[in-house]
Design a protein around this motif. Sequence first.
Motif, PDB file in Angstrom:
ATOM      1  N   ASN A   1       0.739  -1.151   0.025  1.00 55.24           N
ATOM      2  CA  ASN A   1      -0.179   0.110   0.081  1.00 55.24           C
ATOM      3  C   ASN A   1       1.072   1.198   0.124  1.00 55.24           C
ATOM      4  O   ASN A   1       0.573   2.185  -0.925  1.00 55.24           O
ATOM      5  CB  ASN A   1      -0.896  -0.050   1.241  1.00 55.24           C
ATOM      6  CG  ASN A   1      -1.947   1.119   1.221  1.00 55.24           C
ATOM      7  OD1 ASN A   1      -2.588   1.308   0.102  1.00 55.24           O
ATOM      8  ND2 ASN A   1      -1.945   1.702   2.352  1.00 55.24           N
ATOM      9  N   SER A   2       2.054   1.324   0.806  1.00 51.90           N
ATOM     10  CA  SER A   2       2.871   2.442   1.000  1.00 51.90           C
ATOM     11  C   SER A   2       3.481   2.728  -0.286  1.00 51.90           C
ATOM     12  O   SER A   2       3.788   3.761  -0.849  1.00 51.90           O
ATOM     13  CB  SER A   2       3.623   2.331   2.012  1.00 51.90           C
ATOM     14  OG  SER A   2       3.002   2.205   3.292  1.00 51.90           O
ATOM     15  N   LEU A   3       4.149   1.604  -0.939  1.00 48.06           N
ATOM     16  CA  LEU A   3       4.446   1.683  -2.232  1.00 48.06           C
ATOM     17  C   LEU A   3       3.644   2.161  -3.349  1.00 48.06           C
ATOM     18  O   LEU A   3       4.020   3.107  -4.027  1.00 48.06           O
ATOM     19  CB  LEU A   3       5.374   0.322  -2.863  1.00 48.06           C
ATOM     20  CG  LEU A   3       6.065   0.308  -4.111  1.00 48.06           C
ATOM     21  CD1 LEU A   3       7.241   1.492  -3.982  1.00 48.06           C
ATOM     22  CD2 LEU A   3       6.462  -0.979  -4.706  1.00 48.06           C
ATOM     23  N   GLY A   4       2.446   1.815  -3.037  1.00 48.60           N
ATOM     24  CA  GLY A   4       1.338   2.373  -3.991  1.00 48.60           C
ATOM     25  C   GLY A   4       1.323   3.874  -3.768  1.00 48.60           C
ATOM     26  O   GLY A   4       1.161   4.815  -4.684  1.00 48.60           O
ATOM     27  N   CYS A   5       1.338   4.376  -2.652  1.00 42.91           N
ATOM     28  CA  CYS A   5       1.110   5.645  -2.209  1.00 42.91           C
ATOM     29  C   CYS A   5       2.462   6.631  -2.812  1.00 42.91           C
ATOM     30  O   CYS A   5       1.975   7.520  -3.293  1.00 42.91           O
ATOM     31  CB  CYS A   5       1.048   5.863  -0.796  1.00 42.91           C
ATOM     32  SG  CYS A   5      -0.401   5.339   0.043  1.00 42.91           S
ATOM     33  N   CYS A   6       3.416   5.790  -2.762  1.00 42.69           N
ATOM     34  CA  CYS A   6       4.637   6.477  -3.240  1.00 42.69           C
ATOM     35  C   CYS A   6       4.401   6.852  -4.854  1.00 42.69           C
ATOM     36  O   CYS A   6       4.807   7.871  -5.253  1.00 42.69           O
ATOM     37  CB  CYS A   6       5.820   5.708  -3.165  1.00 42.69           C
ATOM     38  SG  CYS A   6       6.508   5.739  -1.573  1.00 42.69           S
ATOM     39  N   TYR A   7       4.016   5.735  -5.549  1.00 43.68           N
ATOM     40  CA  TYR A   7       3.717   5.839  -6.917  1.00 43.68           C
ATOM     41  C   TYR A   7       2.633   7.140  -7.072  1.00 43.68           C
ATOM     42  O   TYR A   7       2.651   7.834  -8.181  1.00 43.68           O
ATOM     43  CB  TYR A   7       3.584   4.788  -7.711  1.00 43.68           C
ATOM     44  CG  TYR A   7       4.667   3.891  -8.239  1.00 43.68           C
ATOM     45  CD1 TYR A   7       5.411   4.208  -9.265  1.00 43.68           C
ATOM     46  CD2 TYR A   7       5.030   2.907  -7.180  1.00 43.68           C
ATOM     47  CE1 TYR A   7       6.502   3.340  -9.549  1.00 43.68           C
ATOM     48  CE2 TYR A   7       6.233   2.198  -7.610  1.00 43.68           C
ATOM     49  CZ  TYR A   7       6.814   2.526  -9.062  1.00 43.68           C
ATOM     50  OH  TYR A   7       8.063   1.744  -9.290  1.00 43.68           O
ATOM     51  N   TRP A   8       1.626   6.864  -6.549  1.00 44.75           N
ATOM     52  CA  TRP A   8       0.527   7.674  -6.572  1.00 44.75           C
ATOM     53  C   TRP A   8       0.796   9.242  -6.613  1.00 44.75           C
ATOM     54  O   TRP A   8       0.198  10.128  -7.110  1.00 44.75           O
ATOM     55  CB  TRP A   8      -0.620   7.353  -5.244  1.00 44.75           C
ATOM     56  CG  TRP A   8      -1.928   8.139  -5.664  1.00 44.75           C
ATOM     57  CD1 TRP A   8      -2.275   9.338  -4.960  1.00 44.75           C
ATOM     58  CD2 TRP A   8      -2.991   8.095  -6.351  1.00 44.75           C
ATOM     59  NE1 TRP A   8      -3.456   9.721  -5.057  1.00 44.75           N
ATOM     60  CE2 TRP A   8      -4.194   8.954  -6.096  1.00 44.75           C
ATOM     61  CE3 TRP A   8      -3.131   7.020  -7.366  1.00 44.75           C
ATOM     62  CZ2 TRP A   8      -5.061   8.778  -7.082  1.00 44.75           C
ATOM     63  CZ3 TRP A   8      -4.452   6.816  -8.015  1.00 44.75           C
ATOM     64  CH2 TRP A   8      -5.479   8.002  -8.059  1.00 44.75           C
ATOM     65  N   LEU A   9       1.904   9.445  -5.367  1.00 44.57           N
ATOM     66  CA  LEU A   9       1.957  10.959  -5.098  1.00 44.57           C
ATOM     67  C   LEU A   9       3.392  11.281  -5.849  1.00 44.57           C
ATOM     68  O   LEU A   9       3.913  12.430  -5.791  1.00 44.57           O
ATOM     69  CB  LEU A   9       2.203  11.234  -3.763  1.00 44.57           C
ATOM     70  CG  LEU A   9       0.991  10.689  -2.965  1.00 44.57           C
ATOM     71  CD1 LEU A   9       1.008  10.849  -1.328  1.00 44.57           C
ATOM     72  CD2 LEU A   9      -0.165  12.056  -3.255  1.00 44.57           C
ATOM     73  N   GLY A  10       4.078  10.439  -6.446  1.00 43.65           N
ATOM     74  CA  GLY A  10       5.641  10.657  -7.071  1.00 43.65           C
ATOM     75  C   GLY A  10       6.633  10.925  -6.238  1.00 43.65           C
ATOM     76  O   GLY A  10       7.602  11.735  -6.414  1.00 43.65           O
ATOM     77  N   LYS A  11       6.405  10.248  -4.940  1.00 41.60           N
ATOM     78  CA  LYS A  11       7.558  10.465  -3.858  1.00 41.60           C
ATOM     79  C   LYS A  11       8.347   9.249  -4.070  1.00 41.60           C
ATOM     80  O   LYS A  11       8.096   8.051  -3.558  1.00 41.60           O
ATOM     81  CB  LYS A  11       6.913  10.393  -2.424  1.00 41.60           C
ATOM     82  CG  LYS A  11       6.192  11.713  -2.254  1.00 41.60           C
ATOM     83  CD  LYS A  11       6.975  12.773  -2.102  1.00 41.60           C
ATOM     84  CE  LYS A  11       6.386  14.035  -1.600  1.00 41.60           C
ATOM     85  NZ  LYS A  11       7.525  15.249  -1.471  1.00 41.60           N
TER      86      LYS A  11
END
Length: 151
Positions: free
Chosen positions: A100-110
Amino acid sequence: DGVAHDEKKAARLFRKEARQGLAEAQHGLGYCFLNGAGVVHDEEEAVKLYRLAAEQGLVDAQIALVSCYAQGTGVLAQNDEEAARLYRLAAEQGDTHGQNSLGCCYWLGKGVPLDQRWVGGEDFWAGGRAGPRSRTERSRHQLRAWLGRAS
């Protein structure tokens, strides 16, 4: 439950096992150093111990280390790329928090290139790929807090 709480003893036991290379003990001792539980507060030592355990594949240590990089705790500087790399390690081991957190990284470009297609759009937040909604919501809130966007 009738057991005395002794942080110094716990830290001593963790230290003994950590010296023998036990990843769980390295993670536990890292927690002690990060929080000053039974030992003197030392964020850099916590990161060293988390890294040792993470390199052995302990998901909890990978996630703890990611928090250090994401917040700039015990490291020279905040490092979004290293945080995303560690989330990926946990995700590849099937850890839903890491996924989930890796997905968030991609979602936000972080720490990775922005790619909202990678996480499957808003369905991602509804618990489709990331598992139960409550865990998804907690992870989303944690990541947004990390990014200074807590809602």
